[in-house]
Design a protein around this motif. Structure first.
Motif, PDB file in Angstrom:
ATOM      1  N   PHE A   1      19.665   2.338  16.516  1.00 55.71           N
ATOM      2  CA  PHE A   1      20.325   1.479  16.614  1.00 55.71           C
ATOM      3  C   PHE A   1      18.874   0.789  15.661  1.00 55.71           C
ATOM      4  O   PHE A   1      17.725   1.338  15.992  1.00 55.71           O
ATOM      5  N   ASP A   2      18.716  -0.506  14.652  1.00 58.90           N
ATOM      6  CA  ASP A   2      17.053  -1.082  15.223  1.00 58.90           C
ATOM      7  C   ASP A   2      17.432  -2.356  14.640  1.00 58.90           C
ATOM      8  O   ASP A   2      17.912  -3.544  14.112  1.00 58.90           O
ATOM      9  N   VAL A   3      16.247  -1.802  15.388  1.00 64.15           N
ATOM     10  CA  VAL A   3      15.499  -4.369  14.888  1.00 64.15           C
ATOM     11  C   VAL A   3      15.769  -4.819  13.827  1.00 64.15           C
ATOM     12  O   VAL A   3      15.034  -4.575  13.105  1.00 64.15           O
ATOM     13  N   ILE A   4      16.203  -5.959  13.149  1.00 63.83           N
ATOM     14  CA  ILE A   4      16.399  -6.511  12.136  1.00 63.83           C
ATOM     15  C   ILE A   4      15.349  -6.612  11.240  1.00 63.83           C
ATOM     16  O   ILE A   4      14.582  -7.251  12.280  1.00 63.83           O
ATOM     17  N   ASN A   5      14.703  -6.798  10.666  1.00 62.47           N
ATOM     18  CA  ASN A   5      13.340  -7.223   9.301  1.00 62.47           C
ATOM     19  C   ASN A   5      12.502  -7.179  10.710  1.00 62.47           C
ATOM     20  O   ASN A   5      11.746  -7.860  10.611  1.00 62.47           O
ATOM     21  N   ALA A   6      11.947  -5.847  11.330  1.00 60.14           N
ATOM     22  CA  ALA A   6      11.268  -5.374  12.832  1.00 60.14           C
ATOM     23  C   ALA A   6       9.917  -5.963  11.544  1.00 60.14           C
ATOM     24  O   ALA A   6       8.265  -6.432  12.216  1.00 60.14           O
ATOM     25  N   THR A   7      10.271  -5.648  10.807  1.00 57.04           N
ATOM     26  CA  THR A   7       8.551  -5.786   9.691  1.00 57.04           C
ATOM     27  C   THR A   7       7.925  -7.543   9.143  1.00 57.04           C
ATOM     28  O   THR A   7       6.680  -8.128   9.651  1.00 57.04           O
ATOM     29  N   GLY A   8       9.046  -7.698   8.953  1.00 63.30           N
ATOM     30  CA  GLY A   8       8.630  -9.482   8.309  1.00 63.30           C
ATOM     31  C   GLY A   8       8.358 -10.150  10.003  1.00 63.30           C
ATOM     32  O   GLY A   8       7.518 -11.265  10.065  1.00 63.30           O
TER      33      GLY A   8
HETATM   34  N1  LIG Z   1      12.562   7.798  14.416  1.00 63.05           N
HETATM   35  C1  LIG Z   1      13.293   6.934  13.116  1.00 63.05           C
HETATM   36  N2  LIG Z   1      12.675   6.104  12.828  1.00 63.05           N
HETATM   37  C2  LIG Z   1      13.015   4.798  11.807  1.00 63.05           C
HETATM   38  C3  LIG Z   1      13.899   5.421  11.322  1.00 63.05           C
HETATM   39  N3  LIG Z   1      13.792   4.626   9.713  1.00 63.05           N
HETATM   40  C4  LIG Z   1      13.084   3.384  10.494  1.00 63.05           C
HETATM   41  N4  LIG Z   1      11.610   3.982  11.273  1.00 63.05           N
HETATM   42  C5  LIG Z   1      11.119   3.692  11.458  1.00 63.05           C
HETATM   43  O1  LIG Z   1      10.893   1.870  12.005  1.00 63.05           O
HETATM   44  C6  LIG Z   1       9.667   1.512  11.768  1.00 63.05           C
HETATM   45  C7  LIG Z   1      11.133  -0.273  10.578  1.00 63.05           C
HETATM   46  O2  LIG Z   1      11.215   0.145   9.156  1.00 63.05           O
HETATM   47  P1  LIG Z   1      12.727  -0.458   9.699  1.00 63.05           P
HETATM   48  O3  LIG Z   1      14.071   0.185  10.763  1.00 63.05           O
HETATM   49  O4  LIG Z   1      13.004   0.210   7.707  1.00 63.05           O
HETATM   50  O5  LIG Z   1      12.074  -1.669   8.153  1.00 63.05           O
HETATM   51  P2  LIG Z   1      12.265  -3.304   9.350  1.00 63.05           P
HETATM   52  O6  LIG Z   1      11.136  -4.279   8.796  1.00 63.05           O
HETATM   53  O7  LIG Z   1      13.335  -3.867  10.337  1.00 63.05           O
HETATM   54  O8  LIG Z   1      13.837  -3.390   7.546  1.00 63.05           O
HETATM   55  P3  LIG Z   1      15.345  -2.994   7.992  1.00 63.05           P
HETATM   56  O9  LIG Z   1      15.982  -1.708   9.432  1.00 63.05           O
HETATM   57  O10 LIG Z   1      15.933  -3.197   6.968  1.00 63.05           O
HETATM   58  O11 LIG Z   1      16.109  -4.837   8.961  1.00 63.05           O
HETATM   59  C8  LIG Z   1       9.541   2.506  10.540  1.00 63.05           C
HETATM   60  O12 LIG Z   1       7.992   1.944  10.655  1.00 63.05           O
HETATM   61  C9  LIG Z   1       9.451   3.510  11.078  1.00 63.05           C
HETATM   62  O13 LIG Z   1       8.741   3.979  12.094  1.00 63.05           O
HETATM   63  C10 LIG Z   1      14.660   6.657  12.102  1.00 63.05           C
HETATM   64  O14 LIG Z   1      16.060   7.074  11.035  1.00 63.05           O
HETATM   65  N5  LIG Z   1      14.165   7.476  12.030  1.00 63.05           N
END
Ligand SMILES: Nc1nc2c(ncn2[C@@H]2O[C@H](COP(=O)(O)OP(=O)(O)OP(=O)(O)O)[C@@H](O)[C@H]2O)c(=O)[nH]1
Length: 256
Positions: A142-149
Protein backbone atom coordinates in the motif's frame (compact mmCIF):
# COMPACT_ATOMS: atom_id res chain seq x y z
CA UNK A 1 -4.08 -21.28 -0.77
CA UNK A 2 -1.49 -19.27 1.14
CA UNK A 3 0.82 -20.96 3.62
CA UNK A 4 2.77 -18.25 5.44
CA UNK A 5 5.76 -19.14 7.60
CA UNK A 6 6.16 -16.53 10.31
CA UNK A 7 9.07 -16.15 12.73
CA UNK A 8 8.78 -14.09 15.90
CA UNK A 9 12.23 -12.72 16.79
CA UNK A 10 12.53 -11.71 20.44
CA UNK A 11 15.61 -10.25 22.11
CA UNK A 12 16.20 -12.26 25.29
CA UNK A 13 15.76 -10.43 28.58
CA UNK A 14 16.25 -7.10 26.83
CA UNK A 15 14.37 -4.85 29.27
CA UNK A 16 16.64 -5.62 32.23
CA UNK A 17 19.74 -5.38 29.99
CA UNK A 18 18.84 -1.82 28.97
CA UNK A 19 19.03 -0.70 32.63
CA UNK A 20 21.83 -2.94 34.00
CA UNK A 21 23.92 -1.95 35.87
CA UNK A 22 22.31 1.44 35.21
CA UNK A 23 20.26 2.90 32.34
CA UNK A 24 22.25 2.83 29.09
CA UNK A 25 22.56 5.83 26.79
CA UNK A 26 19.48 6.00 24.55
CA UNK A 27 21.48 6.77 21.41
CA UNK A 28 23.50 3.60 21.97
CA UNK A 29 20.33 1.51 22.34
CA UNK A 30 18.87 3.03 19.17
CA UNK A 31 22.09 2.33 17.28
CA UNK A 32 22.31 -1.27 18.49
CA UNK A 33 18.63 -1.96 17.74
CA UNK A 34 18.80 -0.57 14.21
CA UNK A 35 22.05 -2.42 13.42
CA UNK A 36 20.56 -5.65 14.72
CA UNK A 37 17.47 -5.09 12.58
CA UNK A 38 19.65 -4.37 9.53
CA UNK A 39 21.63 -7.58 10.08
CA UNK A 40 18.52 -9.73 10.52
CA UNK A 41 16.86 -8.11 7.50
CA UNK A 42 19.93 -8.88 5.39
CA UNK A 43 20.28 -12.47 6.64
CA UNK A 44 16.59 -13.25 6.09
CA UNK A 45 16.44 -11.18 2.88
CA UNK A 46 19.34 -13.07 1.32
CA UNK A 47 17.22 -16.20 1.71
CA UNK A 48 14.07 -14.65 0.18
CA UNK A 49 12.37 -13.59 3.43
CA UNK A 50 11.21 -10.25 4.80
CA UNK A 51 11.83 -8.88 8.30
CA UNK A 52 9.81 -6.05 9.84
CA UNK A 53 11.24 -4.03 12.72
CA UNK A 54 7.89 -3.64 14.51
CA UNK A 55 8.97 -2.93 18.13
CA UNK A 56 12.71 -3.64 17.62
CA UNK A 57 12.84 -5.80 20.77
CA UNK A 58 10.26 -8.00 19.01
CA UNK A 59 10.56 -8.30 15.23
CA UNK A 60 8.36 -10.26 12.84
CA UNK A 61 9.73 -12.08 9.81
CA UNK A 62 8.14 -13.94 6.91
CA UNK A 63 10.56 -16.82 6.53
CA UNK A 64 9.26 -19.19 3.84
CA UNK A 65 12.44 -20.77 2.43
CA UNK A 66 14.39 -20.65 5.70
CA UNK A 67 14.75 -23.96 7.54
CA UNK A 68 15.59 -24.58 11.21
CA UNK A 69 19.32 -24.65 10.46
CA UNK A 70 19.07 -21.15 8.94
CA UNK A 71 17.30 -19.95 12.08
CA UNK A 72 19.94 -21.53 14.32
CA UNK A 73 22.73 -19.93 12.28
CA UNK A 74 21.10 -16.51 12.69
CA UNK A 75 21.00 -17.04 16.47
CA UNK A 76 24.63 -18.17 16.58
CA UNK A 77 25.85 -15.29 14.43
CA UNK A 78 23.97 -12.65 16.43
CA UNK A 79 25.08 -14.22 19.70
CA UNK A 80 28.70 -14.02 18.56
CA UNK A 81 28.51 -10.37 17.50
CA UNK A 82 26.00 -8.58 19.73
CA UNK A 83 25.70 -8.03 23.49
CA UNK A 84 22.22 -9.65 23.32
CA UNK A 85 20.81 -13.02 22.18
CA UNK A 86 17.68 -13.94 20.22
CA UNK A 87 14.89 -16.42 20.78
CA UNK A 88 12.89 -17.47 17.74
CA UNK A 89 9.35 -18.90 17.45
CA UNK A 90 8.27 -20.28 14.08
CA UNK A 91 4.78 -21.23 12.88
CA UNK A 92 2.93 -21.65 9.60
CA UNK A 93 -0.61 -21.45 8.32
CA UNK A 94 -3.15 -20.13 5.83
CA UNK A 95 -3.96 -17.24 8.17
CA UNK A 96 -0.92 -15.01 8.90
CA UNK A 97 -2.43 -13.64 12.13
CA UNK A 98 -3.00 -17.18 13.42
CA UNK A 99 0.53 -18.21 12.37
CA UNK A 100 2.00 -15.29 14.31
CA UNK A 101 -0.22 -16.12 17.30
CA UNK A 102 1.10 -19.70 17.22
CA UNK A 103 4.73 -18.52 16.90
CA UNK A 104 4.18 -16.19 19.86
CA UNK A 105 2.60 -18.95 21.96
CA UNK A 106 5.65 -21.18 21.40
CA UNK A 107 7.99 -18.54 22.82
CA UNK A 108 5.61 -17.70 25.66
CA UNK A 109 5.50 -21.40 26.61
CA UNK A 110 9.33 -21.48 26.61
CA UNK A 111 9.46 -18.64 29.13
CA UNK A 112 8.99 -14.95 29.72
CA UNK A 113 10.68 -12.33 27.50
CA UNK A 114 12.30 -11.22 30.77
CA UNK A 115 13.31 -14.64 32.09
CA UNK A 116 17.10 -14.64 32.36
CA UNK A 117 17.18 -18.43 31.98
CA UNK A 118 15.32 -18.37 28.63
CA UNK A 119 18.09 -17.81 26.07
CA UNK A 120 18.36 -18.64 22.38
CA UNK A 121 15.22 -20.76 22.28
CA UNK A 122 14.31 -22.10 18.85
CA UNK A 123 10.74 -23.34 18.85
CA UNK A 124 8.34 -24.48 16.15
CA UNK A 125 8.35 -26.00 12.69
CA UNK A 126 9.03 -24.83 9.16
CA UNK A 127 7.39 -25.81 5.86
CA UNK A 128 9.54 -28.55 4.37
CA UNK A 129 10.81 -27.85 0.86
CA UNK A 130 8.64 -30.43 -0.99
CA UNK A 131 5.51 -28.82 0.45
CA UNK A 132 6.34 -25.28 -0.64
CA UNK A 133 4.15 -23.79 -3.42
CA UNK A 134 4.24 -20.83 -5.78
CA UNK A 135 1.27 -19.17 -4.07
CA UNK A 136 2.34 -19.67 -0.44
CA UNK A 137 2.65 -15.94 0.17
CA UNK A 138 0.33 -13.05 -0.69
CA UNK A 139 1.71 -9.57 -0.10
CA UNK A 140 -0.05 -6.24 -0.59
CA UNK A 141 2.04 -3.09 -0.95
CA UNK A 142 0.00 0.00 0.00
CA UNK A 143 1.06 3.59 -0.44
CA UNK A 144 -0.51 6.98 0.05
CA UNK A 145 -1.60 8.55 -3.24
CA UNK A 146 0.50 11.62 -4.03
CA UNK A 147 1.95 11.84 -0.53
CA UNK A 148 4.59 14.20 -1.86
CA UNK A 149 2.13 16.71 -3.35
CA UNK A 150 -0.49 16.46 -0.59
CA UNK A 151 1.76 16.23 2.46
CA UNK A 152 5.56 16.23 2.07
CA UNK A 153 5.75 19.43 0.01
CA UNK A 154 2.82 21.12 1.81
CA UNK A 155 2.88 20.49 5.56
CA UNK A 156 5.71 20.67 8.07
CA UNK A 157 7.50 17.35 8.42
CA UNK A 158 5.88 16.46 11.72
CA UNK A 159 2.33 17.08 10.53
CA UNK A 160 3.05 14.95 7.46
CA UNK A 161 4.28 12.21 9.79
CA UNK A 162 1.02 12.40 11.78
CA UNK A 163 -1.10 12.05 8.62
CA UNK A 164 0.90 9.08 7.33
CA UNK A 165 0.87 7.38 10.73
CA UNK A 166 -2.91 7.88 11.01
CA UNK A 167 -3.38 6.12 7.67
CA UNK A 168 -1.09 3.30 8.82
CA UNK A 169 -2.78 2.92 12.21
CA UNK A 170 -6.25 2.67 10.68
CA UNK A 171 -5.10 0.30 7.92
CA UNK A 172 -3.19 -2.02 10.29
CA UNK A 173 -6.14 -2.37 12.68
CA UNK A 174 -8.65 -2.88 9.87
CA UNK A 175 -6.52 -5.44 8.00
CA UNK A 176 -5.88 -7.33 11.23
CA UNK A 177 -9.49 -7.54 12.45
CA UNK A 178 -11.43 -7.58 9.15
CA UNK A 179 -8.98 -9.47 6.90
CA UNK A 180 -6.62 -11.57 9.11
CA UNK A 181 -3.59 -9.70 7.72
CA UNK A 182 -0.38 -8.30 9.24
CA UNK A 183 0.54 -4.72 8.21
CA UNK A 184 3.95 -3.13 8.65
CA UNK A 185 5.09 0.44 8.02
CA UNK A 186 8.27 0.26 5.94
CA UNK A 187 9.14 3.93 5.49
CA UNK A 188 8.00 6.96 3.50
CA UNK A 189 4.27 6.43 2.92
CA UNK A 190 4.50 2.67 2.38
CA UNK A 191 2.85 -0.19 4.23
CA UNK A 192 3.53 -3.85 3.39
CA UNK A 193 0.74 -6.26 4.34
CA UNK A 194 1.06 -10.04 4.67
CA UNK A 195 -2.33 -11.47 3.70
CA UNK A 196 -4.29 -14.71 3.45
CA UNK A 197 -6.13 -15.32 0.14
CA UNK A 198 -7.88 -11.96 -0.33
CA UNK A 199 -9.56 -10.66 -3.48
CA UNK A 200 -9.79 -7.23 -5.12
CA UNK A 201 -13.08 -6.48 -3.32
CA UNK A 202 -11.38 -6.93 0.07
CA UNK A 203 -8.71 -4.36 -0.81
CA UNK A 204 -11.29 -1.94 -2.22
CA UNK A 205 -13.23 -2.24 1.03
CA UNK A 206 -10.08 -1.59 3.09
CA UNK A 207 -9.11 1.48 1.04
CA UNK A 208 -12.65 2.88 1.39
CA UNK A 209 -12.57 2.22 5.14
CA UNK A 210 -9.28 4.10 5.65
CA UNK A 211 -10.44 7.03 3.54
CA UNK A 212 -13.72 7.23 5.43
CA UNK A 213 -12.10 6.91 8.87
CA UNK A 214 -9.04 9.18 8.58
CA UNK A 215 -9.30 10.84 5.15
CA UNK A 216 -6.11 9.29 3.78
CA UNK A 217 -6.25 8.01 0.19
CA UNK A 218 -4.19 4.94 -0.63
CA UNK A 219 -3.54 2.59 -3.53
CA UNK A 220 -2.39 -1.02 -3.42
CA UNK A 221 -0.55 -3.54 -5.56
CA UNK A 222 -0.82 -7.22 -4.63
CA UNK A 223 1.48 -10.12 -5.52
CA UNK A 224 1.83 -13.82 -4.85
CA UNK A 225 4.95 -15.95 -4.66
CA UNK A 226 6.84 -18.84 -3.12
CA UNK A 227 8.76 -16.43 -0.89
CA UNK A 228 8.14 -13.01 0.62
CA UNK A 229 10.57 -11.52 -1.88
CA UNK A 230 8.76 -13.03 -4.88
CA UNK A 231 5.32 -11.94 -3.64
CA UNK A 232 6.54 -8.51 -2.54
CA UNK A 233 8.35 -7.89 -5.80
CA UNK A 234 5.22 -8.77 -7.78
CA UNK A 235 3.26 -6.41 -5.51
CA UNK A 236 5.67 -3.56 -6.28
CA UNK A 237 5.16 -4.12 -10.01
CA UNK A 238 1.38 -4.13 -9.52
CA UNK A 239 1.68 -0.85 -7.58
CA UNK A 240 3.55 0.64 -10.54
CA UNK A 241 0.53 -0.30 -12.67
CA UNK A 242 -1.70 1.64 -10.23
CA UNK A 243 0.56 4.67 -10.60
CA UNK A 244 0.64 4.42 -14.40
CA UNK A 245 -3.08 3.75 -14.91
CA UNK A 246 -4.54 5.68 -11.97
CA UNK A 247 -6.20 2.54 -10.60
CA UNK A 248 -6.53 1.93 -6.85
CA UNK A 249 -6.16 -1.87 -6.68
CA UNK A 250 -4.04 -4.10 -8.92
CA UNK A 251 -3.62 -7.84 -8.44
CA UNK A 252 -0.44 -9.02 -10.16
CA UNK A 253 -1.98 -12.33 -11.17
CA UNK A 254 -4.89 -10.57 -12.89
CA UNK A 255 -2.90 -7.83 -14.62
CA UNK A 256 -0.08 -10.01 -15.99
N1 LIG B 1 10.18 0.98 1.79
C1 LIG B 1 9.75 1.50 0.66
N2 LIG B 1 9.58 2.83 0.60
C2 LIG B 1 9.16 3.35 -0.57
C3 LIG B 1 8.91 2.57 -1.73
N3 LIG B 1 8.46 3.38 -2.72
C4 LIG B 1 8.46 4.63 -2.20
N4 LIG B 1 8.87 4.63 -0.91
C5 LIG B 1 8.90 5.76 0.04
O1 LIG B 1 7.74 6.55 -0.18
C6 LIG B 1 8.09 7.91 -0.32
C7 LIG B 1 7.13 8.58 -1.27
O2 LIG B 1 7.31 8.05 -2.57
P1 LIG B 1 6.08 7.75 -3.54
O3 LIG B 1 5.11 6.86 -2.84
O4 LIG B 1 6.64 7.25 -4.83
O5 LIG B 1 5.50 9.21 -3.77
P2 LIG B 1 4.04 9.79 -3.86
O6 LIG B 1 4.17 11.26 -3.82
O7 LIG B 1 3.13 9.16 -2.83
O8 LIG B 1 3.59 9.39 -5.31
P3 LIG B 1 2.59 8.20 -5.79
O9 LIG B 1 2.92 6.99 -4.94
O10 LIG B 1 2.96 8.00 -7.23
O11 LIG B 1 1.19 8.68 -5.58
C8 LIG B 1 9.54 7.88 -0.77
O12 LIG B 1 10.22 9.02 -0.32
C9 LIG B 1 10.08 6.66 -0.07
O13 LIG B 1 10.45 6.98 1.28
C10 LIG B 1 9.11 1.15 -1.62
O14 LIG B 1 8.91 0.36 -2.56
N5 LIG B 1 9.52 0.68 -0.41
Amino acid sequence: MTNTQVTLVQIDNYGPWTVTPEPRREADLQTMQSRLYADISQFVGNRGGYTFFTRFDNMIAVTNGLDREDHALLQESVGNRYPVTLSLGIATGTNPVQALADATARLQEAGSAQDKHRRECLEGRVIDEPYRADDDIQIAHFDVINATGNYTDELNAFDTFIEIEQGYAELMRHMRYAHDSLSFFVGGDNVIVVCPDLEAADYEEALAHVEEAVDVEMQVGVGRGKSAHEAGFAAKHALETCRADGTRVELEWKTA
